[in-house]
Design a protein around this motif. Structure first.
Motif, PDB file in Angstrom:
ATOM      1  N   SER A  12       6.200  -2.987 -18.743  1.00 31.18           N
ATOM      2  CA  SER A  12       5.253  -4.261 -19.181  1.00 31.18           C
ATOM      3  C   SER A  12       4.460  -4.903 -17.645  1.00 31.18           C
ATOM      4  CB  SER A  12       6.319  -5.620 -19.686  1.00 31.18           C
ATOM      5  OG  SER A  12       7.241  -5.887 -18.763  1.00 31.18           O
ATOM      6  N   LEU A  13       5.056  -4.418 -16.726  1.00 33.61           N
ATOM      7  CA  LEU A  13       4.284  -4.787 -15.610  1.00 33.61           C
ATOM      8  C   LEU A  13       2.985  -3.976 -15.180  1.00 33.61           C
ATOM      9  CD1 LEU A  13       7.561  -5.079 -13.343  1.00 33.61           C
ATOM     10  CD2 LEU A  13       6.072  -7.192 -13.902  1.00 33.61           C
ATOM     11  N   ALA A  14       2.069  -4.774 -14.795  1.00 34.83           N
ATOM     12  CA  ALA A  14       0.766  -3.966 -14.334  1.00 34.83           C
ATOM     13  C   ALA A  14       1.079  -2.905 -13.411  1.00 34.83           C
ATOM     14  CB  ALA A  14      -0.201  -4.953 -13.819  1.00 34.83           C
ATOM     15  N   PRO A  15       0.523  -1.726 -13.563  1.00 32.83           N
ATOM     16  CA  PRO A  15       0.527  -0.553 -12.576  1.00 32.83           C
ATOM     17  C   PRO A  15       0.253  -0.937 -11.254  1.00 32.83           C
ATOM     18  CG  PRO A  15      -1.189  -0.281 -14.232  1.00 32.83           C
ATOM     19  CD  PRO A  15      -0.394  -1.478 -14.714  1.00 32.83           C
ATOM     20  N   LYS A  16       0.845  -0.359 -10.335  1.00 39.07           N
ATOM     21  CA  LYS A  16       0.286  -0.738  -8.856  1.00 39.07           C
ATOM     22  C   LYS A  16      -0.675   0.448  -8.431  1.00 39.07           C
ATOM     23  CE  LYS A  16       3.106  -3.816  -8.048  1.00 39.07           C
ATOM     24  NZ  LYS A  16       2.590  -5.065  -7.806  1.00 39.07           N
ATOM     25  N   PRO A  17      -1.669   0.110  -7.762  1.00 41.78           N
ATOM     26  CA  PRO A  17      -2.767   1.145  -7.434  1.00 41.78           C
ATOM     27  C   PRO A  17      -2.221   2.367  -6.643  1.00 41.78           C
ATOM     28  CG  PRO A  17      -3.069  -0.929  -6.087  1.00 41.78           C
ATOM     29  CD  PRO A  17      -1.865  -1.209  -7.224  1.00 41.78           C
ATOM     30  N   GLY A  52       0.727  -1.400   0.109  1.00 40.89           N
ATOM     31  CA  GLY A  52      -0.033  -0.035  -0.065  1.00 40.89           C
ATOM     32  C   GLY A  52       0.878   1.291  -0.040  1.00 40.89           C
ATOM     33  N   ARG A  53       2.220   1.045   0.166  1.00 40.65           N
ATOM     34  CA  ARG A  53       3.153   2.321  -0.025  1.00 40.65           C
ATOM     35  C   ARG A  53       3.492   2.518  -1.269  1.00 40.65           C
ATOM     36  NH1 ARG A  53       6.980   2.201   5.137  1.00 40.65           N
ATOM     37  NH2 ARG A  53       7.739   4.057   4.238  1.00 40.65           N
ATOM     38  N   LYS A  54       4.024   3.787  -1.427  1.00 40.05           N
ATOM     39  CA  LYS A  54       4.521   4.038  -2.630  1.00 40.05           C
ATOM     40  C   LYS A  54       6.407   3.913  -2.458  1.00 40.05           C
ATOM     41  CE  LYS A  54       1.279   7.123  -4.975  1.00 40.05           C
ATOM     42  NZ  LYS A  54       0.992   8.367  -5.435  1.00 40.05           N
ATOM     43  N   TRP A  55       6.960   3.065  -3.148  1.00 42.18           N
ATOM     44  CA  TRP A  55       8.277   2.807  -3.033  1.00 42.18           C
ATOM     45  C   TRP A  55       8.984   2.150  -4.311  1.00 42.18           C
ATOM     46  CZ3 TRP A  55      10.492  -2.119  -3.399  1.00 42.18           C
ATOM     47  CH2 TRP A  55       9.684  -3.220  -3.211  1.00 42.18           C
ATOM     48  N   LEU A  56      10.519   2.668  -4.287  1.00 38.71           N
ATOM     49  CA  LEU A  56      11.231   2.086  -5.491  1.00 38.71           C
ATOM     50  C   LEU A  56      12.019   0.896  -5.129  1.00 38.71           C
ATOM     51  CD1 LEU A  56      11.827   5.649  -6.900  1.00 38.71           C
ATOM     52  CD2 LEU A  56       9.715   4.242  -7.274  1.00 38.71           C
TER      53      LEU A  56
END
Length: 203
Positions: free
Chosen positions: A198-203, A145-149
Motif C-alpha cells: 500500500s506504500l508508494a514504491p521507491k524510485p 537513494g540506496r536499496k535497503w530493507l
C-alpha cells in the motif's frame, strides 16, 4: 515497496507468499526454529515461480560455507548476518551469487556504508526479539537513494507506518507473519504483503 517474506518452511507458505505478491522469499539455512536443510530448501524452491529471488539466510557461517550451502540448495542469493567485511561481499559476488548484507541498528557507523552488496538489511538492535523499535531512527544513517530493507518487529498492522517512518525501500518479515514461533500463518502473510504494498514504491 519491495517485500521479502523469510523463514518459509512449507510449500503452502512459499506459494502463498508468491501469490500474495512478495518480491523475494527466504529460507533459513542456519540454526533457528525456522531452519531447513539445503535438501529441504531445494524442494521448497520447486514452488517458487521463475524469476522470484529465493534467498538462503546465514548467521555466523563463513561466506565460503554459506556459498557452498546455497549452491547445494540451488539458491542464487545469500543473506549474511553477523560481523562481515567488504571481502565477504567480494567473495559472494565472485561466486556468481547476489548478496543481502544484514546489519543491526547498533552496528558501527562504517557498517552502514555501501560495500557493494545488492541489498542492505537493517534490523533491530536486538535482532530476533520480534519487538517494534524506533524505525524513524534509520533516517539518520544516510541511506537515501540506496536499496535497503527494514526488518525487526514488523507485522501486518505496523508495516506501512514503519516503512514510511524509516523511508524504507523495502521490508523483510519472518516472525511477524507467524501464528507461533516458526509456524507461518498464511492469512498474515497475505495481509502483510498487502499492507506493505500500500506504500508508494521507491524510485
Amino acid at each position: 515497496m519491495f517485500v521479502k517474506v523469510c523463514g518459509l518452511s512449507t510449500p503452502d507458505s512459499v506459494r502463498t507468499a508468491a501469490e500474495a505478491g512478495a518480491d523475494a522469499v527466504g529460507f533459513v539455512l542456519t540454526r533457528s526454529p525456522r531452519e531447513v536443510t539445503p535438501a529441504q530448501a531445494r524442494e521448497l524452491l520447486a514452488h517458487v515461480p521463475a524469476g522470484l529471488p529465493a534467498v538462503g539466510v546465514f548467521r555466523h557461517e563463513a561466506a565460503a560455507d554459506a556459498i557452498e550451502l546455497a549452491r547445494e540448495a540451488g539458491l542464487d542469493w545469500v543473506q549474511l548476518h553477523g560481523d562481515r567485511t567488504p571481502g565477504d561481499v567480494r567473495t559472494v559476488h565472485d561466486a556468481g551469487l547476489k548478496l543481502i548484507r544484514a546489519v543491526t541498528m547498533s552496528a558501527a557507523p562504517d557498517a552502514f556504508a555501501d560495500w557493494g552488496e545488492d541489498l542492505l538489511l537493517i534490523d533491530a538492535a536486538v535482532p530476533g526479539s520480534g519487538e517494534a523499535w524506533d524505525y524513524a531512527s534509520v533516517r539518520a544513517k544516510g541511506l537515501a537513494g540506496r536499496k535497503w530493507l527494514l526488518a525487526g518487529g514488523l507485522d501486518p498492522a505496523n508495516v506501512a507506518d514503519a516503512g514510511q517512518q524509516a523511508g524504507a525501500w523495502g521490508v523483510d518479515v519472518s516472525s511477524g507473519v507467524e501464528s507461533s514461533r516458526g509456524v507461518k500463518d498464511l492469512a498474515r502473510i497475505r495481509n502483510f504483503v498487502a499492507a506493505a504494498k500500500s506504500l508508494a514504491p521507491k524510485p
